[in-house]
Write an enzyme that holds these catalytic residues in place. Sequence first.
Site, PDB file in Angstrom:
ATOM      1  N   HIS A 104      22.915  29.446  18.541  1.00 52.25           N
ATOM      2  CA  HIS A 104      23.312  31.098  18.368  1.00 52.25           C
ATOM      3  C   HIS A 104      23.452  31.261  17.346  1.00 52.25           C
ATOM      4  CE1 HIS A 104      26.132  28.779  21.096  1.00 52.25           C
ATOM      5  NE2 HIS A 104      25.544  28.674  21.888  1.00 52.25           N
ATOM      6  N   HIS A 261      24.901  34.421  28.570  1.00 58.42           N
ATOM      7  CA  HIS A 261      24.846  32.831  27.558  1.00 58.42           C
ATOM      8  C   HIS A 261      23.291  32.291  27.526  1.00 58.42           C
ATOM      9  CE1 HIS A 261      25.857  30.715  24.294  1.00 58.42           C
ATOM     10  NE2 HIS A 261      25.455  29.515  24.935  1.00 58.42           N
ATOM     11  N   ASP A 265      21.383  31.810  24.522  1.00 56.41           N
ATOM     12  CA  ASP A 265      20.426  30.273  24.385  1.00 56.41           C
ATOM     13  C   ASP A 265      18.689  30.469  23.970  1.00 56.41           C
ATOM     14  OD1 ASP A 265      22.848  28.751  23.509  1.00 56.41           O
ATOM     15  OD2 ASP A 265      22.708  27.738  25.851  1.00 56.41           O
ATOM     16  N   HIS A 288      17.581  24.266  26.421  1.00 57.83           N
ATOM     17  CA  HIS A 288      17.493  23.810  24.915  1.00 57.83           C
ATOM     18  C   HIS A 288      16.019  22.768  25.175  1.00 57.83           C
ATOM     19  CE1 HIS A 288      20.936  25.826  23.552  1.00 57.83           C
ATOM     20  NE2 HIS A 288      21.836  24.630  24.652  1.00 57.83           N
TER      21      HIS A 288
END
Length: 328
Positions: A104, A261, A265, A288
């Site tokens: 973030h 969001h 990411d 991720h």
Amino acid sequence: MNQIDSRTILGVRKLETKLSGAAPKLRKQRTLQRVVNCVGVGLHSGRSLSLTLKPAAANSGIVFRRTDLPGSPDIPARWDHVVETAMCTTLGFDKVVRVATVEHLMAAFAGCHIDNAIVEVNGPEVPVMDGSAQPFVFLIECAGTVEQDQPQTIIEILKPVCVESEGRIAELVPSDTFTVDFEIEFASVAIARQRMKVELVNGTFNREIARARTFGFVEEVEKLRQLGLALGGSLDNAVVVEGDKILNDDGLRYDDEFVRHKVLDAVGDLTLAGGEFRGAYRGLRSGHQMTNLLLRTLFADPSAWRLHGGAAAMPARPMAAAKVARRA
Ligand SMILES: [Zn+2]
């Protein structure tokens, strides 16, 4: 036209655009004007942590520094130093010299076009703040920014690169601007299917993406806590979903906060490439791990990308990275 994969069409069209396109216009590198600090809780450790952002020299990139460890070791914020991608992105060298939940803050640096900074943290993770990138954008705006006497680094995507695993896809294709296109699908009707395609130019990230918070499911949080993780997680720093319900009293910041969001990411994880992309990212149920695998796959193929501008981002050890990618 039937049977032609839309992704192929996108790739071909963008390739043609690139072949006729001009060299990218490079702005100057930027760093912070002054030192800024904040304190917050660590999502996983539950510890109170201090975060300090400091100016850094041109071509040095973003560097994390663990001030609580002997010798205050530095950890460069780069894709080839990612050691874990479960729940968050963790950078480091071993089990001790590492820093978690960097994504973030990295996204905020990207949104504010900060190329060089030192990030001091006195524990194993970046504080989670409110679960979004907005507090970091605010912190960077408080610090102010200065231009430096070197051109920024742009990583131009020359041909489509794609990784796929169990219905999850992450890919980069040629494009004249940096675009993120993300799609998620969850069984919970609170999330269901959401898609967002956004061109990240002219402050779009700070205006439309930075405030979107991380999210989790009550059942998962309980399991994580038993493992000693998510100890700092609460309704103050995440959207929490139970079945088909959102538990936060104030509800959502956007109707599609979840996919926003995921875009956040992706921007943070892609910033670990060490420059800004001239290319389009597409994620389908990605995360991720997929984004890091995509960067490792990209940099293992020198014919898939070209650098413009500053030297800070020259990817190191592409062969070693390729080995890691095959193992993953
Ligand atoms: Zn996140």
